[in-house]
Structure formats: C-alpha cells, structure tokens
Design an enzyme around this catalytic site. Sequence first.
Site, PDB file in Angstrom:
ATOM      1  N   CYS A  25      -3.874  -2.152 -11.460  1.00 53.94           N
ATOM      2  CA  CYS A  25      -4.113  -1.009 -10.568  1.00 53.94           C
ATOM      3  C   CYS A  25      -2.938  -0.025 -10.610  1.00 53.94           C
ATOM      4  CB  CYS A  25      -4.342  -1.546  -9.162  1.00 53.94           C
ATOM      5  SG  CYS A  25      -4.242  -0.321  -7.856  1.00 53.94           S
ATOM      6  N   CYS A  28      -1.331   0.777  -7.258  1.00 58.78           N
ATOM      7  CA  CYS A  28      -0.586  -0.400  -6.800  1.00 58.78           C
ATOM      8  C   CYS A  28       0.829  -0.385  -7.361  1.00 58.78           C
ATOM      9  CB  CYS A  28      -1.293  -1.688  -7.229  1.00 58.78           C
ATOM     10  SG  CYS A  28      -2.948  -1.887  -6.549  1.00 58.78           S
TER      11      CYS A  28
END
Length: 101
Positions: A25, A28
Amino acid sequence: MEKSNFKDTINSENPVLVDFSATWCGPCQMLTPVLKLVKERLGNRVTILKIDIDENIKMAAKYDVRGVRTLLLFQNGKQLWRQSGVLSTEELINIILEKSN
C-alpha cells in the site's frame, strides 16, 4: 500479533493507535515516517501498533477494516476514533491528545 497480546495492549490506560496497513500500500508507506514522529513527540503517552492486514486477516475483519490504511485509536479497551487515509503528524497528535483526554 496474538489476540491476547492485542487485547491486553488496547486495554491500556494510555491511548493505543492501531495502524492497519499492508506492505503493498503506497499511502501506508507514506504514513510510516509520520507515525515515527508521533511516537518521538508523544513518547510513552501513546502506544503505536502496526497490524499487517495480509498477515492478520481475522483481526482486520473483526474491526471491519475494508481499506488500508485504517487507523483506530483505543483506550481502556474502547475504540475512541477511526479514520482511513493519510494524516499529518500534527493532525494525528492533536487527535490522539483530544480523544484520549
């Protein structure tokens, strides 16, 4: 993380920020340095847990995590706040201090 350790941790009197994320991600990865700064600034006043949703599918499902990055704030076993997406260091610190008082 084992269930019993997680439960013990979120039952803390200090706020616990749980970061549900994934290695693949992009957002993230962007929040990782923010979380590091939050921890540096707040020190022992907050615990930050990173939970990889790919390795902890059942836990992610239990907390209804449908997208990554999802942040949850707990104190004394109660969920105080949740949000998906990226926040600045200042925004996150302010939320932790405001919600946990």
